[in-house]
Design an enzyme around this catalytic site. Structure first.
Site, PDB file in Angstrom:
ATOM      1  CG  HIS A  10      21.600  67.071 -31.108  1.00 57.31           C
ATOM      2  ND1 HIS A  10      20.831  66.480 -32.059  1.00 57.31           N
ATOM      3  CD2 HIS A  10      22.499  67.864 -31.766  1.00 57.31           C
ATOM      4  CE1 HIS A  10      21.225  66.898 -33.267  1.00 57.31           C
ATOM      5  NE2 HIS A  10      22.236  67.728 -33.108  1.00 57.31           N
ATOM      6  N   GLY A  56      28.854  72.094 -32.362  1.00 58.10           N
ATOM      7  CA  GLY A  56      28.027  71.711 -33.521  1.00 58.10           C
ATOM      8  C   GLY A  56      27.396  72.903 -34.240  1.00 58.10           C
ATOM      9  CG  ASP A  61      27.083  68.700 -36.312  1.00 57.19           C
ATOM     10  OD1 ASP A  61      27.743  68.447 -35.304  1.00 57.19           O
ATOM     11  OD2 ASP A  61      25.850  68.763 -36.309  1.00 57.19           O
ATOM     12  CG  ASP A  81      16.659  65.978 -28.377  1.00 57.21           C
ATOM     13  OD1 ASP A  81      15.722  65.146 -28.469  1.00 57.21           O
ATOM     14  OD2 ASP A  81      16.652  66.927 -27.587  1.00 57.21           O
ATOM     15  CG  HIS A  88      23.601  72.862 -36.034  1.00 60.45           C
ATOM     16  ND1 HIS A  88      22.809  73.027 -34.922  1.00 60.45           N
ATOM     17  CD2 HIS A  88      24.322  71.740 -35.789  1.00 60.45           C
ATOM     18  CE1 HIS A  88      23.046  72.057 -34.056  1.00 60.45           C
ATOM     19  NE2 HIS A  88      23.954  71.266 -34.557  1.00 60.45           N
ATOM     20  CG  ASP A  91      26.001  72.818 -40.510  1.00 62.95           C
ATOM     21  OD1 ASP A  91      25.365  73.356 -41.439  1.00 62.95           O
ATOM     22  OD2 ASP A  91      26.891  73.401 -39.875  1.00 62.95           O
ATOM     23  NE  ARG A  97      24.424  64.518 -50.768  1.00 59.39           N
ATOM     24  CZ  ARG A  97      25.622  64.755 -51.271  1.00 59.39           C
ATOM     25  NH1 ARG A  97      26.571  65.254 -50.511  1.00 59.39           N
ATOM     26  NH2 ARG A  97      25.879  64.490 -52.527  1.00 59.39           N
TER      27      ARG A  97
HETATM   28  O1  LIG Z   1      25.104  70.297 -32.157  1.00 62.89           O
HETATM   29  C1  LIG Z   1      25.689  69.250 -32.104  1.00 62.89           C
HETATM   30  C2  LIG Z   1      25.460  68.228 -33.127  1.00 62.89           C
HETATM   31  O2  LIG Z   1      24.606  68.638 -34.168  1.00 62.89           O
HETATM   32  C3  LIG Z   1      26.626  68.947 -31.023  1.00 62.89           C
HETATM   33  O3  LIG Z   1      27.462  70.041 -30.766  1.00 62.89           O
HETATM   34  P1  LIG Z   1      28.100  70.234 -29.317  1.00 62.89           P
HETATM   35  O4  LIG Z   1      28.786  68.971 -28.969  1.00 62.89           O
HETATM   36  O5  LIG Z   1      29.046  71.383 -29.445  1.00 62.89           O
HETATM   37  O6  LIG Z   1      26.932  70.525 -28.399  1.00 62.89           O
END
Ligand SMILES: O=C(CO)COP(=O)(O)O
Length: 126
Positions: A10, A56, A61, A81, A88, A91, A97
């Site tokens: 994140h 992500g 993800d 984080d 998301h 996801d 899971r």
């Molecule tokens: O959102 C993410 C994981 O949930 C990471 O995505 P990015 O690497 O595109 O920022």
């Protein structure tokens, strides 16, 4: 066959991911690296070749979860984080899971990440 490692971080954890990759670069060079889009572009700054998936929030993800379900990923390093909120989130939960469902090693912090990288790659020829 080469192992495949997925890297995901994140936004608040991307610097930590780049530092982690630099610390383990020699071992990671023995693997195929895939990553969510933005994380992957950061990791590429280390010179390591990285196959980029979607970002992500745009499905990256979910793409990595699908690969885990197909047993095409050997380990996932996912620095989340713990203070952030994410559109998301479903996801993210799905990825975790699927890892539990298919017994795919998943690290959410550098200490466990190191154990996974060393366990999967230390005995592999460079
Ligand atoms: O959102 C993410 C994981 O949930 C990471 O995505 P990015 O690497 O595109 O920022």
């Amino acid at each position: 066959m080469k192992k495949t490692i997925a890297l995901i971080a994140h936004d608040g954890k991307k610097p930590e991911m780049v530092a982690f990759v630099k610390d383990h670069q020699e071992l990671l060079e023995r693997a195929n690296i895939i990553a969510t889009g933005t994380t992957g572009s950061y990791v590429r700054q280390t010179g390591l070749p990285v196959e980029l998936k979607l970002s992500g929030p745009m499905g990256g993800d979910a793409q990595i979860a699908a690969l885990a379900a197909e047993r095409k990923v050997d380990g996932i390093i996912f620095f989340r984080d713990p203070l952030g909120k994410h559109a998301h989130e479903p996801d993210i939960q799905m990825l975790m899971r699927v890892c539990d469902l298919y017994n795919v090693p998943l690290a959410t912090n550098p200490a466990t990440g190191s154990l996974i990288i060393e366990g999967l790659l230390e005995d592999v020829e460079s």
